[in-house]
Scaffold this motif. Structure first.
Motif, mmCIF file in Angstrom:
data_model
loop_
_atom_site.group_PDB
_atom_site.id
_atom_site.type_symbol
_atom_site.label_atom_id
_atom_site.label_comp_id
_atom_site.label_asym_id
_atom_site.label_seq_id
_atom_site.Cartn_x
_atom_site.Cartn_y
_atom_site.Cartn_z
ATOM 1 N N PRO A 39 0.829 -1.216 0.000
ATOM 2 C CA PRO A 39 0.000 0.000 0.000
ATOM 3 C C PRO A 39 0.859 1.260 0.000
ATOM 4 O O PRO A 39 1.692 1.451 0.883
ATOM 5 C CB PRO A 39 -0.821 -0.125 1.280
ATOM 6 N N VAL A 40 0.639 2.122 -0.998
ATOM 7 C CA VAL A 40 1.427 3.338 -1.167
ATOM 8 C C VAL A 40 0.490 4.534 -1.168
ATOM 9 O O VAL A 40 -0.513 4.555 -1.897
ATOM 10 C CB VAL A 40 2.236 3.312 -2.478
ATOM 11 N N ALA A 41 0.793 5.525 -0.334
ATOM 12 C CA ALA A 41 -0.009 6.735 -0.286
ATOM 13 C C ALA A 41 0.194 7.548 -1.557
ATOM 14 O O ALA A 41 1.281 7.547 -2.153
ATOM 15 C CB ALA A 41 0.361 7.565 0.933
ATOM 16 N N ARG A 42 -0.835 8.262 -1.995
ATOM 17 C CA ARG A 42 -0.725 9.066 -3.212
ATOM 18 C C ARG A 42 0.196 10.262 -3.018
ATOM 19 O O ARG A 42 0.605 10.890 -3.993
ATOM 20 C CB ARG A 42 -2.108 9.534 -3.639
ATOM 21 N N SER A 43 0.511 10.558 -1.775
ATOM 22 C CA SER A 43 1.455 11.644 -1.518
ATOM 23 C C SER A 43 2.912 11.185 -1.641
ATOM 24 O O SER A 43 3.829 12.003 -1.587
ATOM 25 C CB SER A 43 1.216 12.218 -0.118
ATOM 26 N N ALA A 44 3.135 9.842 -1.827
ATOM 27 C CA ALA A 44 4.499 9.310 -1.934
ATOM 28 C C ALA A 44 4.890 9.161 -3.414
ATOM 29 O O ALA A 44 4.115 8.615 -4.212
ATOM 30 C CB ALA A 44 4.608 7.962 -1.225
ATOM 31 N N ARG A 45 6.090 9.622 -3.780
ATOM 32 C CA ARG A 45 6.551 9.536 -5.168
ATOM 33 C C ARG A 45 6.979 8.102 -5.510
ATOM 34 O O ARG A 45 6.831 7.663 -6.653
ATOM 35 C CB ARG A 45 7.704 10.509 -5.396
ATOM 36 N N TYR A 46 7.532 7.392 -4.507
ATOM 37 C CA TYR A 46 8.019 6.039 -4.740
ATOM 38 C C TYR A 46 7.438 5.088 -3.695
ATOM 39 O O TYR A 46 7.065 5.495 -2.591
ATOM 40 C CB TYR A 46 9.550 5.985 -4.675
ATOM 41 N N CYS A 47 7.409 3.821 -4.062
ATOM 42 C CA CYS A 47 6.943 2.793 -3.122
ATOM 43 C C CYS A 47 7.982 2.639 -2.023
ATOM 44 O O CYS A 47 9.162 2.387 -2.305
ATOM 45 C CB CYS A 47 6.744 1.471 -3.850
ATOM 46 N N PRO A 48 7.592 2.757 -0.752
ATOM 47 C CA PRO A 48 8.574 2.623 0.335
ATOM 48 C C PRO A 48 9.077 1.198 0.505
ATOM 49 O O PRO A 48 10.066 0.979 1.205
ATOM 50 C CB PRO A 48 7.789 3.090 1.566
ATOM 51 N N ASN A 49 8.454 0.239 -0.159
ATOM 52 C CA ASN A 49 8.856 -1.150 0.000
ATOM 53 C C ASN A 49 9.866 -1.595 -1.067
ATOM 54 O O ASN A 49 10.883 -2.208 -0.750
ATOM 55 C CB ASN A 49 7.632 -2.054 -0.046
ATOM 56 N N CYS A 50 9.589 -1.242 -2.348
ATOM 57 C CA CYS A 50 10.465 -1.698 -3.419
ATOM 58 C C CYS A 50 11.080 -0.573 -4.237
ATOM 59 O O CYS A 50 11.941 -0.815 -5.093
ATOM 60 C CB CYS A 50 9.711 -2.648 -4.354
ATOM 61 N N GLY A 51 10.650 0.663 -4.010
ATOM 62 C CA GLY A 51 11.234 1.796 -4.707
ATOM 63 C C GLY A 51 10.653 2.069 -6.072
ATOM 64 O O GLY A 51 11.123 2.982 -6.780
ATOM 65 N N THR A 52 9.647 1.359 -6.482
ATOM 66 C CA THR A 52 9.012 1.594 -7.781
ATOM 67 C C THR A 52 8.274 2.929 -7.764
ATOM 68 O O THR A 52 7.673 3.310 -6.757
ATOM 69 C CB THR A 52 8.027 0.455 -8.107
ATOM 70 N N GLY A 53 8.317 3.638 -8.873
ATOM 71 C CA GLY A 53 7.618 4.911 -8.962
ATOM 72 C C GLY A 53 6.121 4.737 -8.807
ATOM 73 O O GLY A 53 5.525 3.756 -9.274
ATOM 74 N N ASN A 54 5.522 5.668 -8.139
ATOM 75 C CA ASN A 54 4.089 5.627 -7.862
ATOM 76 C C ASN A 54 3.326 6.295 -8.996
ATOM 77 O O ASN A 54 3.410 7.514 -9.172
ATOM 78 C CB ASN A 54 3.791 6.323 -6.528
#
Length: 272
Positions: A77-92
């Motif tokens: 789960p990635v917040a829309r305020s995050a540019r990248y996934c905090p788990n794998c680093g993939t761009g959001n």
């Protein structure tokens, strides 16, 4: 008795509704907080220990502002305020997008409906009890006027508190113009209520009692200096009783009404 049954029924239904509201609120908070990047366990614990109403208010004000989406790579789960996934680093891919307005689910709607219904039912029950108590009190005052009799010594509330561990359903009392009026629908064994008056001469004064009740025994204790001087049984008598005060000394006399199984108690006491 019928009035007490209605009251108990209304309170029972309201309690069931509030219990359903509590459970559905916790379920909805858990489900919805996960969709908004919140810690669901914390919101549920707040609802359990603080109250569902407090938890829901705080959640709508602070907790529901954020929205999360699954990461396209790892489903984290990635917040829309995050540019990248905090788990794998993939761009959001949803970064910066305006979060959608999520409608209440069926569980959320059930929580709102049951909570509102329970609160309205409790409020109506409370208002009904007040109206009923006022009507019963007015009836007691009217009984004094019909009975006649001059009030010689005013009966007042006792200043000394006394522990009463019992319970009472629909209790209404007043001490108006020196007259003690009371109504009790039903009480526990030994439940008591107190008043007092200042006696000048027990030989020339009479305690008048106009009491109607059902069930078993209702006693009236006359107390002076902490000791019971006399006990009268008020239940079972017809009309107005004349109770002697000759055994009492001049000074403060405490009247303690003690219930032993009587119901629908409606009475008046005054001193002539």
């Amino acid at each position: 008795m019928m009035m007490a049954t209605f009251v108990l029924g209304f309170v029972l239904v309201a309690m069931v509704l509030m219990l359903v509201f509590w459970v559905t609120s916790c379920v909805w908070l858990y489900q919805d907080s996960r969709l908004h990047g919140q810690e669901p366990v914390l919101w549920v614990l707040m609802a359990v220990f603080a109250s569902p109403i407090v938890a829901l208010l705080l959640y709508f004000i602070f907790g529901r502002k954020n929205t999360v989406d699954p990461c396209p790579a790892c489903q984290y789960p990635v917040a829309r305020s995050a540019r990248y996934c905090p788990n794998c680093g993939t761009g959001n891919p949803a970064f910066g997008e305006r979060p959608p307005r999520r409608k209440l689910s069926g569980v959320g709607k059930a929580a709102l409906v049951t909570g509102a219904a329970g609160m309205v039912l409790l409020l109506c029950t409370f208002v009904g009890l007040i109206v009923f108590s006022i009507s019963e009190t007015r009836g007691a005052v009217g009984a004094v006027q019909v009975a006649g009799g001059s009030v010689g010594l005013p009966i007042t509330s006792t200043w000394k508190p006394e522990v009463n561990t019992g319970w009472v359903i629909i209790n209404s009392e007043n001490r108006h113009n020196g007259v003690w009026n009371f109504y009790m629908s039903k009480t526990s064994e030994g439940y008591h209520s107190r008043s007092e008056f200042d006696l000048d001469d027990g030989q020339s004064r009479t305690l008048m009692a106009a009491v109607e009740c059902e069930g078993e025994r209702l006693d009236l204790e006359l107390i002076q200096d902490g000791a019971v001087v006399e006990t009268y049984t008020l239940s079972g008598a017809e009309g107005t009783q004349e109770l002697s005060l000759a055994q009492c000394e001049p000074g403060t006399v405490v009247l303690r009404l003690v219930n032993h199984g009587a119901e629908q108690i409606h009475g008046t006491l005054w001193v002539e």
